[in-house]
Design a protein around this motif. Structure first.
Motif, PDB file in Angstrom:
ATOM      1  N   SER A 176      35.602  42.852  36.734  1.00 33.95           N
ATOM      2  CA  SER A 176      36.880  42.151  36.900  1.00 33.95           C
ATOM      3  C   SER A 176      37.724  42.779  38.004  1.00 33.95           C
ATOM      4  N   LYS A 177      37.748  44.109  38.078  1.00 29.13           N
ATOM      5  CA  LYS A 177      38.508  44.771  39.138  1.00 29.13           C
ATOM      6  C   LYS A 177      37.916  44.471  40.503  1.00 29.13           C
ATOM      7  N   GLY A 178      36.585  44.422  40.570  1.00 35.99           N
ATOM      8  CA  GLY A 178      35.933  44.089  41.830  1.00 35.99           C
ATOM      9  C   GLY A 178      36.279  42.691  42.288  1.00 35.99           C
ATOM     10  N   TYR A 179      36.344  41.756  41.342  1.00 35.36           N
ATOM     11  CA  TYR A 179      36.699  40.393  41.725  1.00 35.36           C
ATOM     12  C   TYR A 179      38.132  40.322  42.242  1.00 35.36           C
ATOM     13  N   GLN A 180      39.018  41.038  41.608  1.00 36.48           N
ATOM     14  CA  GLN A 180      40.407  41.026  42.074  1.00 36.48           C
ATOM     15  C   GLN A 180      40.501  41.532  43.511  1.00 36.48           C
ATOM     16  N   SER A 181      39.715  42.536  43.841  1.00 37.41           N
ATOM     17  CA  SER A 181      39.774  43.079  45.196  1.00 37.41           C
ATOM     18  C   SER A 181      39.148  42.140  46.225  1.00 37.41           C
ATOM     19  N   ARG A 182      38.281  41.217  45.796  1.00 36.59           N
ATOM     20  CA  ARG A 182      37.624  40.276  46.715  1.00 36.59           C
ATOM     21  C   ARG A 182      38.091  38.834  46.511  1.00 36.59           C
ATOM     22  N   ARG A 183      39.064  38.631  45.643  1.00 33.17           N
ATOM     23  CA  ARG A 183      39.446  37.277  45.263  1.00 33.17           C
ATOM     24  C   ARG A 183      39.900  36.436  46.449  1.00 33.17           C
ATOM     25  N   GLU A 184      40.641  37.023  47.348  1.00 31.94           N
ATOM     26  CA  GLU A 184      41.155  36.255  48.485  1.00 31.94           C
ATOM     27  C   GLU A 184      40.037  35.602  49.280  1.00 31.94           C
ATOM     28  N   VAL A 185      38.932  36.346  49.475  1.00 33.88           N
ATOM     29  CA  VAL A 185      37.781  35.796  50.192  1.00 33.88           C
ATOM     30  C   VAL A 185      37.010  34.819  49.316  1.00 33.88           C
TER      31      VAL A 185
END
Length: 578
Positions: A176-185
């Motif tokens: 989930s944390k990884g997705y938050q860091s890449r969510r914009e892309v």
């Protein structure tokens, strides 16, 4: 008293020869393990491997199950849209082979395609979306493993992964944390939003994460084999999704992907035979250089500072050579025989001062290419003695961020592992050169280093993710086993790393005590210690890697596994034969 003495003497005379005979008799070594062992970065993948072994599959069938399940539960690290290296040992023939499933550059991926209007490297294009993706290799590897090495149908071995993709699994914190860091892309692409967001809300820890489209893609792979991914419906959806995202793949190059069977690198280190990854992995050549440099010293007798100093100096020299000589062996002439020879290592050893660091700028050149640490590894030994060490990846966190609609397949962004513009830093602030420049069909340089160790009485499989640190983590694991550590102790070893440039020792929190740090600094070493405020660090958490290893002790016929304690969802499991 005399009678007692005579009886005692007689007892000694009777027992002593027996004891001496027992000590001098050669140990009886087991020919086959008494069971099987699996270690992976997620407990569901480990369980999938054990499930397939229980159904009568061998290590290669289990590898299909573990790899495919990791593709479902670790999308942050690997997947069907990525690739990897599979190191295989066939117990019946005694042969080792490396199955190279590294991604390949599409025809459209020329260096010029990654430049902006000013002629500078287009960073967004090199790491995000369709242009950053190479042709995936992992599905072809699963088909090859099953058809050429396995005992069970591909559909049986893929069943655990398909079931988990359909039914779902709980989202964990790193995911989930990884997705938050890449969510914009990742929000750019409709196919990705459909998978990772529900009613506009992103995945959160504890959510049940289902991937029905990925399950269907796996079903087509299970039913149709290679054509079920690289041709047919899945192939069409992949091509359509890449085109809609602005990229360009052709049906011919997608269907033309092939795994490569390569001879592993093998060499001796003390009492061990080391078998490890060959190019386009840089790991095996680097390991051969480092270990053959180090065998000139008795590391076990040294204080921590001098041992670390020598290990770092070996790392420094191996990583310098990595930069200039290594790439895809189908495109680059690699002086492998020289780089892995004992004579070459002896020459490098002679340049090391026993008490003084060698400044990296005295070893002329430029920085080494890196890859991200969002990768995964698993290790398997079965009851027949077959073994698999596999490291697989999509490169950066969640790869390119692009899922072509209808596939559930998250594509890699491995194109950034090429030297897209010589002398220009990649996503990690480092540079590459001609040996690793992109060409159609070429495989990008990698650090993935699945490795076997074998002595007179032990067999070990180990490997880890960690980007350019993979090689040094495997090195420290090998040294740990040579020191007599258990599998779990090896998985938990503190880690340090030097890659030539920047001229810096990186270390995890608590790796060195204050006295060792001061000794290393007095030798001229610079040390990055972000977690050790007492030693001048920044106080931030600093750990890396996810080492997974299994060991077979042939004297006791006992299997054991080690799963990195840094990863709360990883696991190692052992079954006993009945």
């Amino acid at each position: 008293m005399r009678t007692l003495s005579r009886r005692w003497l007689l007892l000694v005379l009777l027992v002593a020869p027996s004891a001496w005979a027992a000590e001098s008799a050669p140990a009886v070594l087991a020919k086959h393990p008494d069971g099987a062992a699996v270690a992976s970065g997620h407990h569901l993948a480990t369980e999938a491997g054990m499930e397939i072994l229980a159904k009568g599959g061998n290590a290669f069938d289990a590898a299909v199950a573990v790899s495919a399940t990791l593709a479902v539960v670790e999308p942050i690290s690997s997947g069907l849209g990525g690739g990897g290296f599979f190191l295989l040992h066939d117990a019946a023939t005694g042969k080792d082979v490396m199955l190279d499933a590294r991604e390949t550059a599409p025809q459209s991926a020329t260096p010029e395609a990654f430049l902006d209007k000013k002629g500078d490297l287009d960073r967004d294009r090199s790491v995000n979306g369709a242009w950053s993706a190479g042709i995936p290799g992992l599905p072809a590897a699963l088909v090859e493993l099953s058809s050429k090495h396995g005992k069970l149908p591909l559909k049986t071995s893929l069943e655990p992964a398909m079931r988990i993709a359909r039914d779902g699994f709980p989202v964990y914190a790193r995911m989930s944390k990884g997705y938050q860091s890449r969510r914009e892309v990742m929000q750019r692409y409709p196919g990705t939003r459909e998978v990772y967001e529900r009613n506009g809300k992103p995945i959160a820890e504890g959510d049940l994460f289902r991937q029905p489209e990925l399950a269907k893609t796996m079903e087509r792979l299970a039913d149709q084999g290679f054509d079920g991914f690289y041709r047919g419906e899945t192939g069409k959806l992949l091509l359509k999704g890449v085109k809609q995202a602005g990229g360009h793949w052709t049906a011919e190059e997608l269907a033309g992907y092939r795994v490569k069977l390569r001879d592993p690198i093998a060499f001796k280190y003390r009492d061990w035979t080391i078998t490890t990854a060959s190019p386009p992995s840089s790991g095996g050549i680097a390991l051969a250089a480092m270990l053959q440099i180090l065998e000139g010293w008795d590391l076990k007798s040294m204080d921590p500072a001098h041992r670390t100093h020598l290990v770092v100096e070996a790392m420094r020299r191996a990583y310098r050579d990595r930069t200039f000589f290594l790439g895809d062996p189908d495109f680059v002439d690699i002086p492998q025989k020289v780089l892995t020879s004992k004579d070459y290592a002896q020459g490098l050893r002679a340049t090391i001062h026993p008490d003084k660091a060698t400044p990296s700028d005295l070893l002329s050149g430029n920085p080494t290419p890196l890859e991200d640490d969002e990768t995964t590894h698993f290790s398997i030994i079965d009851r027949e003695g077959n073994r698999v060490g596999a490291t697989q990846t999509v490169n950066l966190l969640y790869g390119s961020g692009l899922i072509p609609s209808g596939t559930g397949v998250l594509l890699n962004n491995e194109m950034d592992d090429f030297a897209l513009k010589p002398g220009t830093p990649n996503a990690f602030g480092v540079m590459g050169y001609a040996a690793n420049a992109p060409k159609p069909g070429k495989r990008m340089l990698s650090s993935m280093t699945p490795t076997f160790m074998e002595s007179a009485d032990k067999v070990v499989v180990l490997g880890t993710p960690g980007g350019s640190r993979i090689i040094t983590m495997v090195l420290l694991g090998i040294l740990g086993y040579d020191d007599g550590l258990t599998a779990q102790q090896v998985a938990a070893l503190p880690r340090y790393h030097h890659q030539w440039l920047p001229d810096l020792i990186e270390a995890e929190d608590g790796t060195f005590d204050v006295g060792t740090i001061k000794q290393l600094q007095a030798m001229g070493h610079k040390i990055d210690l972000p977690g050790d405020t007492a030693a001048g660090g920044r106080g931030s958490s600093h750990v890396w890697g996810n080492l997974q290893t299994v060991e077979w002790d042939r004297r006791s016929n006992v299997l054991s596994g080690g799963s990195d304690p840094r990863n709360p969802v990883g696991s190692a499991a052992v079954s006993q034969a009945h």
